[in-house]
Design a protein around this motif. Structure first.
Motif, short mmCIF file in Angstrom:
data_model
loop_
_atom_site.label_atom_id
_atom_site.label_comp_id
_atom_site.label_asym_id
_atom_site.label_seq_id
_atom_site.Cartn_x
_atom_site.Cartn_y
_atom_site.Cartn_z
N PHE A 189 53.12 56.36 98.40
CA PHE A 189 53.45 55.21 99.24
C PHE A 189 53.93 55.65 100.62
O PHE A 189 53.99 54.85 101.54
CB PHE A 189 54.47 54.29 98.56
CG PHE A 189 55.78 54.94 98.16
CD1 PHE A 189 56.78 55.18 99.07
CD2 PHE A 189 56.00 55.29 96.83
CE1 PHE A 189 57.98 55.76 98.69
CE2 PHE A 189 57.20 55.87 96.43
CZ PHE A 189 58.20 56.11 97.37
N LYS A 190 54.28 56.93 100.78
CA LYS A 190 54.61 57.45 102.11
C LYS A 190 53.40 58.08 102.79
O LYS A 190 53.26 58.01 104.01
CB LYS A 190 55.74 58.48 102.00
CG LYS A 190 57.09 57.88 101.66
CD LYS A 190 58.16 58.93 101.50
CE LYS A 190 58.50 59.66 102.77
NZ LYS A 190 59.66 60.58 102.57
N MET A 191 52.54 58.72 102.00
CA MET A 191 51.33 59.30 102.57
C MET A 191 50.27 59.39 101.47
O MET A 191 50.41 60.15 100.52
CB MET A 191 51.58 60.69 103.15
CG MET A 191 50.40 61.21 103.96
SD MET A 191 50.62 62.90 104.55
CE MET A 191 50.20 63.81 103.07
N GLU A 192 49.22 58.61 101.63
CA GLU A 192 48.13 58.65 100.67
C GLU A 192 47.39 59.98 100.78
O GLU A 192 47.27 60.55 101.87
CB GLU A 192 47.19 57.47 100.89
CG GLU A 192 47.84 56.13 100.60
CD GLU A 192 46.95 54.95 100.92
OE1 GLU A 192 45.71 55.12 100.94
OE2 GLU A 192 47.48 53.86 101.18
N LYS A 193 46.90 60.46 99.67
CA LYS A 193 46.34 61.81 99.63
C LYS A 193 44.93 61.91 100.20
O LYS A 193 44.40 63.00 100.37
CB LYS A 193 46.38 62.34 98.19
CG LYS A 193 47.81 62.33 97.60
CD LYS A 193 48.82 63.00 98.54
CE LYS A 193 50.24 62.92 98.00
NZ LYS A 193 51.07 61.91 98.67
N SER A 194 44.34 60.77 100.54
CA SER A 194 43.04 60.80 101.21
C SER A 194 43.14 61.51 102.55
O SER A 194 42.15 62.09 103.04
CB SER A 194 42.51 59.38 101.40
OG SER A 194 43.43 58.59 102.15
N HIS A 195 44.32 61.48 103.17
CA HIS A 195 44.50 62.16 104.45
C HIS A 195 44.38 63.68 104.28
O HIS A 195 43.83 64.36 105.14
CB HIS A 195 45.86 61.81 105.05
CG HIS A 195 46.08 60.34 105.22
ND1 HIS A 195 45.31 59.55 106.03
CD2 HIS A 195 47.00 59.51 104.66
CE1 HIS A 195 45.73 58.30 105.97
NE2 HIS A 195 46.76 58.25 105.14
N ILE A 196 44.89 64.18 103.17
CA ILE A 196 44.73 65.61 102.88
C ILE A 196 43.28 65.93 102.56
O ILE A 196 42.72 66.92 103.06
CB ILE A 196 45.63 66.02 101.69
CG1 ILE A 196 47.09 65.67 101.95
CG2 ILE A 196 45.48 67.51 101.40
CD1 ILE A 196 47.99 65.90 100.75
N ASP A 197 42.65 65.08 101.76
CA ASP A 197 41.28 65.35 101.31
C ASP A 197 40.31 65.47 102.48
O ASP A 197 39.45 66.36 102.50
CB ASP A 197 40.82 64.24 100.36
CG ASP A 197 41.62 64.21 99.06
OD1 ASP A 197 42.20 65.26 98.70
OD2 ASP A 197 41.68 63.14 98.43
N ARG A 198 40.45 64.60 103.47
CA ARG A 198 39.48 64.66 104.56
C ARG A 198 39.76 65.85 105.48
O ARG A 198 38.83 66.39 106.09
CB ARG A 198 39.42 63.35 105.33
CG ARG A 198 40.68 62.90 106.03
CD ARG A 198 40.50 61.51 106.61
NE ARG A 198 41.70 61.02 107.26
CZ ARG A 198 41.82 59.79 107.74
NH1 ARG A 198 40.81 58.94 107.65
NH2 ARG A 198 42.93 59.40 108.32
N ARG A 199 41.00 66.29 105.58
CA ARG A 199 41.27 67.51 106.33
C ARG A 199 40.71 68.73 105.61
O ARG A 199 40.18 69.65 106.24
CB ARG A 199 42.77 67.69 106.54
CG ARG A 199 43.34 66.92 107.71
CD ARG A 199 42.78 67.36 109.05
NE ARG A 199 43.36 66.58 110.14
CZ ARG A 199 43.03 66.69 111.41
NH1 ARG A 199 42.09 67.54 111.78
NH2 ARG A 199 43.62 65.95 112.34
N ILE A 200 40.83 68.75 104.29
CA ILE A 200 40.27 69.86 103.54
C ILE A 200 38.75 69.90 103.70
O ILE A 200 38.14 70.96 103.86
CB ILE A 200 40.68 69.76 102.05
CG1 ILE A 200 42.18 70.06 101.92
CG2 ILE A 200 39.87 70.71 101.18
CD1 ILE A 200 42.74 69.82 100.56
#
Length: 495
Positions: A189-200
């Motif tokens: 709820f603070k940071m969805e993990k899709s943001h990590i996935d697209r950087r990876i």
């Protein structure tokens, strides 16, 4: 800067949140970024202040007046270029950084500071939506190989910088997914993990290889660090990495938590925060868990008043806890800082997070004395917590006589900070430690971030101890620069 007289004409624009009653029903982000017109107005408040203290208040030294001016002009793409020139992952910092830049804003001396964090959030999200964030391939390959151990923000930043310099980079992560504490320490709820996935995905296109479920050295099978250590499927020795790579960078998190050795600590239902938080992130990612620790229907006590404690509060409320209480052993801070005394430094003041607003009883200057078990079938489970009031004199804590009290506690979460990295990794490499148990490595001159072990470097929480995501990004970038210098004799990577 933005508009010359903007700081006198415009009010601070705040990002809007979903109502607590709505956001408690899901695990998604609930902060709405500023729309274009409000972001422009916010950027227009940036002053021609001569010395932009915000630059130095920001650990990555973001060039804040420049991107504010570009947003004011409507040149969002150039604003993104300026932002990326110092920060590899502004979508992380734009969501979870506490914004020390805003504490250092010159306008903040006597007015509400410029909402720098919200502008950063708006710039990067627009960049992704417009397709401006693309892989940056190196002009040539160097033939050098680098192993990065740990895929949190320090490891990701270093890996991206080194790959763009032309090195072949492999990132090793003990967990089943990359992202480190961004993945399994920060609630969705603070940071969805899709943001990590697209950087990876971007980094893979740039040539970075990710190997997950790989443990370098061994972590304990019980006690601190065991929860995530048990997710690893493969073990590598330091000797293997040192033999296979030209340089090794250690960027693991400070995952050894501070314990609370009081009577009853051994009872069931008492857990470290990092035994609790990662499991919900795994469930949100679609994993099936047999023994998830949940707060559903329980009286929850969170011990520790920092960000990790706040994350435990928000997660417990979403589980449907019967009650949530948070204690802090230090006195309650003032509601507002004394700006003439502390500016431009980070002030100590009362901070109420979005999780607190969702429902939480908070108390300060409270120390836990004992965990009390139940009876019968619950004789091995925590059911109550005995605490007392404390006062601080000459830097020493003293119990207030006659102040003992008890409260129901079916689930106790220890969120009192992290002491140092899990020591077995450093021990396996034979790395010298500082007085706090972190990897001993400096940041200056040509030996920056180098440990006592040849060609092994350390950065982020592994080197500096528990800190902010923005400090981790800074250290990862700087360590990459020093490794590039070590491998090539010189470097053109920015600090």
């Amino acid at each position: 800067m933005g508009k010359i007289t903007g700081f006198m004409e415009f009010e601070r624009q705040e990002e809007q949140y979903e109502a607590p009653a709505v956001r408690l029903k899901h695990w998604k982000e609930f902060v709405h970024e500023l729309p274009e017109d409000k972001a422009k107005t916010q950027a227009g408040r940036c002053m021609d202040c001569g010395i932009p203290f915000c630059n130095n208040g920001c650990p990555v030294n973001n060039i804040i007046p420049d991107f504010n001016d570009l947003v004011w002009q409507g040149d969002w793409k150039r604003a993104l270029d300026v932002l990326h020139s110092t920060n590899n992952f502004p979508e992380f910092t734009g969501r979870i950084c506490p914004a020390p830049c805003e504490a250092a804003c010159t306008l903040g001396i006597n007015e509400a500071p410029v909402g720098i964090k919200s502008i950063e959030h708006a710039i990067i999200d627009r960049g992704w939506n417009e397709g401006w964030v693309t892989p940056q391939l190196p002009a040539h390959k160097t033939g050098k190989t680098v192993a990065v151990v740990g895929s949190g923000p320090a490891g990701l930043a270093a890996a991206q910088q080194l790959a763009r310099a032309g090195h072949a980079v492999t990132v090793f992560e003990k967990n089943d997914r990359a992202g480190g504490l961004l993945r399994y320490g920060i609630p969705d709820f603070k940071m969805e993990k899709s943001h990590i996935d697209r950087r990876i995905a971007q980094m893979q296109a740039e040539g970075v290889t990710f190997r997950t479920g790989v443990l370098v050295a061994e972590l304990p099978k019980d006690g601190p660090g065991a929860t995530v250590a048990n997710w690893a499927k493969e073990t590598l020795t330091p000797a293997q990495l040192q033999a296979d790579f030209d340089a090794v960078l250690l960027t693991g998190g400070a995952e050894f938590p501070r314990d609370l050795p009081v009577p009853g600590r051994e009872l069931d239902g008492i857990h470290f925060a990092m035994e609790f938080l990662p499991l919900q992130n795994k469930v949100n990612a679609g994993d099936k868990l047999k023994n998830q620790i949940t707060a559903t229907g329980k009286h929850v006590v969170v011990i520790g008043g920092g960000d990790t404690g706040s994350d435990c509060v928000g997660t417990s409320n979403r589980h449907g806890a019967a009650s949530v209480t948070q204690f802090e052993v230090m006195p309650q801070p003032p509601e507002a800082e004394n700006k003439p005394l502390v500016w431009p430094y980070w002030p100590i003041k009362l901070r109420t997070s979005s999780s607190h607003e969702e429902g939480c009883s908070r108390d300060w200057a409270v120390a836990t004395k004992e965990f009390i078990p139940g009876t019968g079938k619950d004789k091995n489970k925590v059911k109550q917590l005995k605490a007392c009031r404390v006062e601080w004199k000459d830097g020493r804590m003293q119990e207030v006589p006659g102040s003992e009290f008890t409260l129901p506690a079916d689930l106790v979460l220890l969120a009192m900070g992290f002491v140092h990295p899990v020591g077995s990794v450093l021990d396996a490499f034979g790395i010298d430690k500082d007085a706090r148990g972190n990897a001993k490595a400096g940041t200056e001159d040509e030996t920056g971030y180098a440990t006592n072990v040849p060609k092994v470097f350390a950065a982020g929480d592994m080197r500096r101890g528990q800190s902010l995501v923005v400090w981790a990004i800074r250290e990862g970038r700087q360590a990459a620069r020093e490794i590039d210098r070590f491998l090539m004799g010189s470097t053109v990577l920015p600090r």
